[in-house]
Design a protein around this motif. Structure first.
Motif, PDB file in Angstrom:
ATOM      1  N   ALA A   1       0.823  -1.208   0.000  1.00  0.00           N
ATOM      2  CA  ALA A   1       0.000   0.000   0.000  1.00  0.00           C
ATOM      3  C   ALA A   1       0.860   1.262   0.000  1.00  0.00           C
TER       4      ALA A   1
ATOM      5  N   ARG B   1      -1.649   3.032  -2.378  1.00  0.00           N
ATOM      6  CA  ARG B   1      -3.015   2.544  -2.340  1.00  0.00           C
ATOM      7  C   ARG B   1      -3.623   2.859  -0.978  1.00  0.00           C
TER       8      ARG B   1
ATOM      9  N   GLU C   1      -7.731   0.455  -2.708  1.00  0.00           N
ATOM     10  CA  GLU C   1      -8.106   1.142  -3.940  1.00  0.00           C
ATOM     11  C   GLU C   1      -7.418   2.512  -3.966  1.00  0.00           C
ATOM     12  N   ASP C   2      -7.863   3.397  -4.839  1.00  0.00           N
ATOM     13  CA  ASP C   2      -7.240   4.713  -4.937  1.00  0.00           C
ATOM     14  C   ASP C   2      -7.499   5.529  -3.675  1.00  0.00           C
TER      15      ASP C   2
END
Length: 234
Positions: A94, A99, A105-106
């Motif tokens: 991450a 992330r 996710e974004d």
């Protein structure tokens, strides 16, 4: 939309999928270990270059792109999450790939704008517990952290579930960041090597070769507080 720039001169970290890898996660906090996950106790040796190794037990996924030895985890990502801990391979993924630490996710990225709760500065969102170094800080300032960025949905969830954040948190917006090193255990150059200390070790330090790393650390350049995005969660 404003896109933060990243100072990064390394190959991306791509850990193997598996019981403790990127494909194994529970809803809630991607980087948090489940109660059925645990660090694996492996004997640490020195190679001919006086760098730490797991010797015959070492596997390719035990190394990052800078050849730093990572703490290995075992078990399965099941059971209750430990919101106060980081599972090494998922944290490194991450932080390396920027992330969201909650969902992988974004993370949230904003242009500067004004809302009913205040001004939101530009950049990527980071959510940190308030420590002595941030309590009376003069902003903007550089901040070193092992916490990856986060999206707004996961940020609202985190401030309600994480004990450390409930004691106080700060939301930061960051335009640029860079990987600077690892937090981990530094070993002596004796044979056999002995655990010496746990600290942040820069990638430029010779001691990085004798470090079993637990968390990847970034420097957030000229971070600015964002008092509006999480105003309703404060």
């Amino acid at each position: 939309m404003f896109l933060p720039s990243v100072i990064n001169h390394r190959q991306p970290f791509s850990p193997a999928a598996g019981p403790t890898g990127v494909s194994s996660r529970k809803p809630g906090l991607f980087i948090a270990p489940g109660c059925d996950e645990h660090p694996v106790e492996l004997p640490v040796h020195l190679d001919r270059n006086l760098a730490v190794t797991y010797g015959p037990h070492e596997m390719p996924e035990d190394r990052d792109p800078d050849n730093v030895l990572l703490q290995r985890w075992g078990g399965t990502c099941t059971g209750d999450l430990d919101w106060g801990a980081h599972q090494t391979h998922r944290q490194v993924y991450a932080m390396d790939q920027l992330r969201c630490c909650g969902c992988a996710e974004d993370p949230d990225i904003q242009d500067p704008h004004v809302t009913a709760t205040g001004f939101t500065p530009p950049g990527m969102l980071w959510l940190l517990p308030v420590g002595p170094d941030l309590t009376n800080a003069v902003w903007p300032k550089d901040v070193e952290t092992a916490n990856p960025p986060i999206c707004l949905r996961c940020a609202h969830r985190a401030v309600r579930a994480c004990d450390a954040l409930q004691r106080g948190f700060i939301a930061l917006r960051v335009r640029t960041s860079e990987i600077i090193g690892y937090y981990g255990t530094v070993y002596t150059s004796t044979d056999p090597p002995q655990a010496l200390e746990a600290r942040v070790v820069k990638l430029t330090e010779p001691a990085i070769d004798r470090t079993v790393a637990r968390q990847l650390v970034r420097r957030l350049h000229q971070a600015q507080p964002d008092p509006s995005s999480l105003a309703l969660s404060a």
